[in-house]
Each structure stands twice: as C-alpha cells, then as structure tokens.
Design a protein around this motif. Structure first.
Motif, PDB file in Angstrom:
ATOM      1  N   ASN A  80       0.785  -1.362   0.231  1.00  0.00           N
ATOM      2  CA  ASN A  80       0.066  -0.030   0.329  1.00  0.00           C
ATOM      3  C   ASN A  80       0.830   1.327   0.166  1.00  0.00           C
ATOM      4  OD1 ASN A  80      -2.314  -1.237   0.029  1.00  0.00           O
ATOM      5  ND2 ASN A  80      -2.950  -1.750   2.229  1.00  0.00           N
ATOM      6  N   ASN A  81       1.835   1.541   0.356  1.00  0.00           N
ATOM      7  CA  ASN A  81       2.976   2.336   1.242  1.00  0.00           C
ATOM      8  C   ASN A  81       3.641   2.679  -0.800  1.00  0.00           C
ATOM      9  OD1 ASN A  81       2.195   2.933   3.425  1.00  0.00           O
ATOM     10  ND2 ASN A  81       4.352   1.552   4.790  1.00  0.00           N
ATOM     11  N   PHE A  82       3.737   1.383  -1.308  1.00  0.00           N
ATOM     12  CA  PHE A  82       4.378   1.276  -2.716  1.00  0.00           C
ATOM     13  C   PHE A  82       3.240   2.206  -3.535  1.00  0.00           C
ATOM     14  CE2 PHE A  82       4.203  -0.757  -6.105  1.00  0.00           C
ATOM     15  CZ  PHE A  82       5.319   0.011  -7.815  1.00  0.00           C
ATOM     16  N   GLN A  83       2.809   1.359  -3.204  1.00  0.00           N
ATOM     17  CA  GLN A  83       0.776   2.658  -4.334  1.00  0.00           C
ATOM     18  C   GLN A  83       1.480   3.496  -3.873  1.00  0.00           C
ATOM     19  OE1 GLN A  83      -1.465  -0.716  -2.736  1.00  0.00           O
ATOM     20  NE2 GLN A  83      -1.762  -1.984  -4.304  1.00  0.00           N
ATOM     21  N   GLU A  84       0.868   3.974  -2.985  1.00  0.00           N
ATOM     22  CA  GLU A  84       0.832   6.039  -2.648  1.00  0.00           C
ATOM     23  C   GLU A  84       1.754   6.618  -3.229  1.00  0.00           C
ATOM     24  OE1 GLU A  84      -2.551   7.371  -1.732  1.00  0.00           O
ATOM     25  OE2 GLU A  84      -2.778   5.321  -2.102  1.00  0.00           O
ATOM     26  N   ALA A  85       3.170   6.270  -3.384  1.00  0.00           N
ATOM     27  CA  ALA A  85       4.611   6.375  -3.407  1.00  0.00           C
ATOM     28  C   ALA A  85       4.545   6.260  -5.580  1.00  0.00           C
ATOM     29  CB  ALA A  85       5.497   5.395  -3.100  1.00  0.00           C
ATOM     30  N   TYR A  89       4.731   9.735  -7.569  1.00  0.00           N
ATOM     31  CA  TYR A  89       5.760   9.959  -8.866  1.00  0.00           C
ATOM     32  C   TYR A  89       5.550   9.834 -10.053  1.00  0.00           C
ATOM     33  CZ  TYR A  89      10.350   8.113 -10.720  1.00  0.00           C
ATOM     34  OH  TYR A  89      11.164   8.508 -11.831  1.00  0.00           O
ATOM     35  N   GLY A  90       3.957   9.866 -10.369  1.00  0.00           N
ATOM     36  CA  GLY A  90       3.546   9.942 -11.448  1.00  0.00           C
ATOM     37  C   GLY A  90       2.505   9.028 -12.334  1.00  0.00           C
ATOM     38  N   VAL A  91       2.151   8.383 -11.557  1.00  0.00           N
ATOM     39  CA  VAL A  91       1.208   7.135 -12.409  1.00  0.00           C
ATOM     40  C   VAL A  91       0.097   7.297 -11.978  1.00  0.00           C
ATOM     41  CG1 VAL A  91       0.833   4.607 -12.167  1.00  0.00           C
ATOM     42  CG2 VAL A  91       3.970   5.237 -12.114  1.00  0.00           C
ATOM     43  N   HIS A  92      -0.740   6.895 -12.842  1.00  0.00           N
ATOM     44  CA  HIS A  92      -2.098   7.281 -12.523  1.00  0.00           C
ATOM     45  C   HIS A  92      -2.858   6.177 -11.711  1.00  0.00           C
ATOM     46  CE1 HIS A  92      -1.456  10.875 -14.939  1.00  0.00           C
ATOM     47  NE2 HIS A  92      -1.256   9.874 -16.587  1.00  0.00           N
ATOM     48  N   ASP A  93      -4.063   6.214 -11.718  1.00  0.00           N
ATOM     49  CA  ASP A  93      -4.566   5.503 -11.196  1.00  0.00           C
ATOM     50  C   ASP A  93      -4.758   4.390 -11.155  1.00  0.00           C
ATOM     51  OD1 ASP A  93      -4.591   6.959  -8.122  1.00  0.00           O
ATOM     52  OD2 ASP A  93      -6.635   7.570  -8.621  1.00  0.00           O
ATOM     53  N   VAL A  94      -4.780   4.408 -12.510  1.00  0.00           N
ATOM     54  CA  VAL A  94      -5.668   3.429 -12.982  1.00  0.00           C
ATOM     55  C   VAL A  94      -4.736   2.376 -14.034  1.00  0.00           C
ATOM     56  CG1 VAL A  94      -7.605   4.869 -14.289  1.00  0.00           C
ATOM     57  CG2 VAL A  94      -5.223   4.445 -15.542  1.00  0.00           C
ATOM     58  N   ASP A  95      -3.104   2.703 -13.881  1.00  0.00           N
ATOM     59  CA  ASP A  95      -2.170   1.958 -13.511  1.00  0.00           C
ATOM     60  C   ASP A  95      -1.752   1.374 -12.659  1.00  0.00           C
ATOM     61  OD1 ASP A  95      -2.299   2.367 -16.922  1.00  0.00           O
ATOM     62  OD2 ASP A  95      -0.812   4.339 -16.239  1.00  0.00           O
ATOM     63  N   VAL A  96      -2.664   1.134 -11.183  1.00  0.00           N
ATOM     64  CA  VAL A  96      -1.761   0.483  -9.871  1.00  0.00           C
ATOM     65  C   VAL A  96      -2.518  -0.922  -9.553  1.00  0.00           C
ATOM     66  CG1 VAL A  96      -1.631   1.338  -7.921  1.00  0.00           C
ATOM     67  CG2 VAL A  96      -1.717   3.130  -9.809  1.00  0.00           C
ATOM     68  N   THR A 114       1.761  -1.951 -13.657  1.00  0.00           N
ATOM     69  CA  THR A 114       2.067  -1.141 -13.098  1.00  0.00           C
ATOM     70  C   THR A 114       3.716  -0.950 -13.137  1.00  0.00           C
ATOM     71  OG1 THR A 114       0.452  -1.847 -11.698  1.00  0.00           O
ATOM     72  CG2 THR A 114       1.827  -0.410 -10.957  1.00  0.00           C
ATOM     73  N   LEU A 115       4.754  -1.761 -13.568  1.00  0.00           N
ATOM     74  CA  LEU A 115       5.843  -1.933 -13.725  1.00  0.00           C
ATOM     75  C   LEU A 115       6.532  -0.917 -14.834  1.00  0.00           C
ATOM     76  CD1 LEU A 115       7.213  -4.769 -11.866  1.00  0.00           C
ATOM     77  CD2 LEU A 115       7.240  -2.545 -10.493  1.00  0.00           C
ATOM     78  N   PHE A 116       5.635  -1.531 -15.356  1.00  0.00           N
ATOM     79  CA  PHE A 116       5.908  -0.584 -17.683  1.00  0.00           C
ATOM     80  C   PHE A 116       5.241   0.763 -16.783  1.00  0.00           C
ATOM     81  CE2 PHE A 116       6.673  -4.683 -18.729  1.00  0.00           C
ATOM     82  CZ  PHE A 116       7.604  -4.888 -19.464  1.00  0.00           C
ATOM     83  N   ALA A 117       4.073   0.607 -15.961  1.00  0.00           N
ATOM     84  CA  ALA A 117       3.720   2.013 -16.208  1.00  0.00           C
ATOM     85  C   ALA A 117       5.110   3.491 -15.489  1.00  0.00           C
ATOM     86  CB  ALA A 117       2.129   2.466 -15.201  1.00  0.00           C
ATOM     87  N   ILE A 118       5.650   2.442 -14.423  1.00  0.00           N
ATOM     88  CA  ILE A 118       6.449   3.804 -13.334  1.00  0.00           C
ATOM     89  C   ILE A 118       7.755   3.551 -14.445  1.00  0.00           C
ATOM     90  CG2 ILE A 118       8.373   3.482 -11.522  1.00  0.00           C
ATOM     91  CD1 ILE A 118       6.516   1.305 -10.223  1.00  0.00           C
ATOM     92  N   GLY A 119       8.275   2.647 -15.352  1.00  0.00           N
ATOM     93  CA  GLY A 119       9.012   2.951 -16.004  1.00  0.00           C
ATOM     94  C   GLY A 119       8.689   3.954 -17.056  1.00  0.00           C
TER      95      GLY A 119
END
Length: 184
Positions: A80-85, A89-96, A114-119
């Motif tokens: 959960n902490n990772f998801q909020e972070a 950082y700029g990842v959209h909700d729909v990508d989490v 999600t990892l690709f969205a972070i990338g």
C-alpha cells in the motif's frame, strides 16, 4: 469448467512471461542487485520490500519505513505504501494494481503493467538517469489557432455529421394516422 477456473485461465492468458522478465531485469538494474536465485518473480515481489526499495531508489524517501518482517499485515502495508508513493511519482490510478493482485497472486500481469507504468513515469523525471522500462510516452501537443481559423471552422459541416445528398422524404407516412382495428 467452473467460473473460478475460467477466471484464473483468463488471467493466466493475459500474462506475458517476456514482460515479466523485462520488468525483473529493470528492477535488478535500478537496484543494482539480482533477485534471489530459484525464486519466482511474483514471490520476490510479494512482500513489497523490493517494490519499496525500487520507488525509494527512483524518488528517495518515498517510503520511509519498509517492513522486512511482521507477517501479512506488514507486507500488505508495504504494498500500500508503494502504491501511494508511485501515484505521487506520477503513475495514474488506473495503472496501479490492487494489493490482492500481488499478495494473493490474483493478477500478476497487472503488477507487471504497473511496473511498466513506473518505467514510463521515469521519463517525466529529468533527474532520473538510470535504466528505462518501456517506450517513452508521447509529449502533449496543444495546437494554437488564430481567431480567423476558429471562425472559419464554424461555417463548415464536418463529415462526421454525415451528408444529406440524395435524401428525400419518400416512404415516410407524414400525417397519415395508423389504423387500429379493435377486436371483440
């Protein structure tokens, strides 16, 4: 086939092992350490520790306290902490992904997405100079039009509206009422 089995089969079909490998390699490159030998990708990520380390490497201090022990509750707190972070950082909700997607291994394909969205989000952080994952997102383009161009567009009927070429009212029964016959 039961509904549960059908759902599991559908989720398994969505999963792309090559993308999982690519995401794993990216995480290893960013962190500078390999995943433990013999462990599955999803098992290494499951407690959220590696994910918290990843976002802390990309944006230092994003997850100040990472739980390395404490059981299910603490590991789900990591996720959960990772998801909020990553949202900050700029990842959209729909990508989490949802926490259960990873912790209960319900949808590992979504975790990889999600990892690709972070990338992709790393491209929007010029301070990040490390390895990249996935294609660079397109830059937004906002065209500017003159007042004259805007006014000229108001007199044109776009092709999306269709055309009335060859249209007629033939076959329409305007004004004639329907004859209703009442039965006994």
């Amino acid at each position: 086939m039961s509904l549960e089995r059908q759902v599991k089969a559908k989720l398994a079909a969505k999963r792309n092992p090559e993308q999982d490998k690519e995401a794993q390699k990216w995480i290893e490159d960013v962190l500078g350490k390999k995943f433990p030998a013999g462990q599955l990708y999803e098992d290494v990520l499951r407690d959220g520790v590696i994910l918290c380390e990843l976002i802390n490497k990309l944006a230092p201090g994003s997850v100040p306290k990472v739980n390395t022990s404490g059981g299910q509750f603490k590991f789900m707190e990591n996720i959960n902490n990772f998801q909020e972070a990553i949202k900050r950082y700029g990842v959209h909700d729909v990508d989490v992904f949802q926490t259960v997607d990873l912790y209960e291994k319900k949808d590992i394909a979504q975790v990889t997405n999600t990892l690709f969205a972070i990338g992709r989000a790393t491209y929007k952080h010029p301070e990040y100079k490390g390895p990249r994952l996935g294609p660079k997102p397109a830059d937004e383009h906002h065209p500017e039009f003159t007042e004259e161009q805007l006014k000229s567009g108001q007199t044109v009927i776009g092709l999306q509206a269709g055309t009335n070429k060859g249209a007629s009212q033939a076959g329409q029964n305007m004004g004639a009422g329907r004859k209703i016959i009442l039965g006994k």
